[in-house]
Motif scaffolding. Structure first.
Motif, short mmCIF file in Angstrom:
data_model
loop_
_atom_site.label_atom_id
_atom_site.label_comp_id
_atom_site.label_asym_id
_atom_site.label_seq_id
_atom_site.Cartn_x
_atom_site.Cartn_y
_atom_site.Cartn_z
N PHE A 1 39.33 84.72 23.29
CA PHE A 1 40.14 85.38 24.30
C PHE A 1 40.91 84.34 25.11
N PRO A 2 42.25 84.49 25.21
CA PRO A 2 43.09 83.46 25.82
C PRO A 2 43.08 83.52 27.35
N PRO A 3 43.60 82.46 27.98
CA PRO A 3 43.71 82.44 29.44
C PRO A 3 44.82 83.37 29.93
N THR A 4 44.92 83.50 31.24
CA THR A 4 45.88 84.41 31.87
C THR A 4 47.30 84.21 31.34
N GLY A 5 47.91 85.31 30.91
CA GLY A 5 49.29 85.29 30.47
C GLY A 5 49.52 84.78 29.07
N ALA A 6 48.50 84.24 28.45
CA ALA A 6 48.66 83.61 27.14
C ALA A 6 48.29 84.57 26.02
N GLY A 7 48.61 84.15 24.80
CA GLY A 7 48.26 84.93 23.62
C GLY A 7 47.64 84.04 22.57
N ALA A 8 47.68 84.49 21.33
CA ALA A 8 47.05 83.76 20.24
C ALA A 8 47.53 82.32 20.10
N PRO A 9 48.83 82.00 20.36
CA PRO A 9 49.27 80.60 20.20
C PRO A 9 48.52 79.60 21.07
N SER A 10 47.86 80.06 22.13
CA SER A 10 47.11 79.12 22.97
C SER A 10 45.90 78.55 22.25
N PHE A 11 45.58 79.12 21.08
CA PHE A 11 44.45 78.65 20.30
C PHE A 11 44.90 77.97 19.00
N ARG A 12 46.05 77.32 19.03
CA ARG A 12 46.52 76.60 17.83
C ARG A 12 45.49 75.59 17.35
N SER A 13 44.80 74.95 18.30
CA SER A 13 43.83 73.92 17.91
C SER A 13 42.68 74.49 17.11
N ALA A 14 42.43 75.79 17.21
CA ALA A 14 41.32 76.42 16.48
C ALA A 14 41.59 76.51 14.99
N ARG A 15 42.80 76.16 14.56
CA ARG A 15 43.06 76.08 13.12
C ARG A 15 42.14 75.06 12.46
#
Length: 228
Positions: A14-28
């Motif tokens: 689950f991303p931080p405020t205002g963010a979406g899936a791209p905030s987890f790019r590092s999880a690739r």
């Protein structure tokens, strides 16, 4: 939202405020280790045309209804306000007798300490909050369509946060890992003591280098350390 490979645990992020899936790019970096899925809130990304959630009960109801995991091991993780979202989803799943193996709260305020803001949120105050938190570059917020693309989703999340009343005395059955960061000026290391009260199972506290969005610099080892 997710239908996991039985041979690997599923991680729901689950991303931080205002963010979406791209905030987890590092999880690739988790590819081949976990089945990782980043939650895309309405109003952003592939759900751009949908109205955002501004009431926690509605968010939980609709989110839990989309999770299909069979008997796979489930880990829920969230960053900043995403940690609160992860906690509420975890609690809702447990009420439905769905087992969650672990909640990972990364740089988030503990549910027992959650206080509703007194701000009357609008686009201007949401934009100011984004600048203060530093997740979105100032030049991005000066783009012609910035209010619709970036600021409105943040406003939705701020209103959603203000509908959240904290833990309500709930203590999870899931194990819980609290991650704090050395240069986080928003959530102090001392918050871990309060997260310990959010579970009646195993509690782990990890203190990592970085700021409030330390997860953006995690590699494979960093992610495995916080999820294991």
């Amino acid at each position: 939202m997710s239908h996991a490979d039985d041979s690997r645990a599923t991680v729901l992020l689950f991303p931080p405020t205002g963010a979406g899936a791209p905030s987890f790019r590092s999880a690739r970096a988790l590819q081949g280790v976990y089945d990782s899925w980043a939650y895309c809130p309405p109003g952003r990304g592939t759900r751009f045309g949908e109205p955002g959630f501004t009431v926690m009960e509605k968010f939980v109801e609709e989110t839990v209804a989309t999770i299909d995991l069979d008997d796979s091991t489930l880990i829920i993780a969230g960053v900043s306000f995403g940690a609160a979202l992860g906690f509420t989803v975890c609690a809702a799943l447990e009420r439905r007798d769905v087992r969650v193996d672990r909640l990972v709260a990364i740089c988030g305020v503990a549910p027992g300490n959650y206080v509703r803001a007194q701000t009357r949120w609008d686009l201007d105050s949401a934009r100011a909050r984004m600048i203060d938190y530093g997740l979105t570059p100032r030049e991005v917020l000066e783009m012609e369509d910035a209010d619709e693309i970036f600021v409105q989703p943040t406003l939705d999340d701020l209103l959603l946060a203000d509908s959240y009343g904290g833990s309500g005395g709930v203590s999870l059955r899931a194990d819980l890992t609290c991650v704090t960061a050395s240069d986080d000026h928003l959530v102090p290391e001392s918050e871990a003591a309060s997260w310990a009260n959010a579970t009646r199972s195993k509690f782990t506290h990890l203190h990592v280098p970085g700021g409030h969005y330390a997860h953006t610099d995690f590699g494979t080892k960093g992610w495995i350390d916080v999820l294991s």
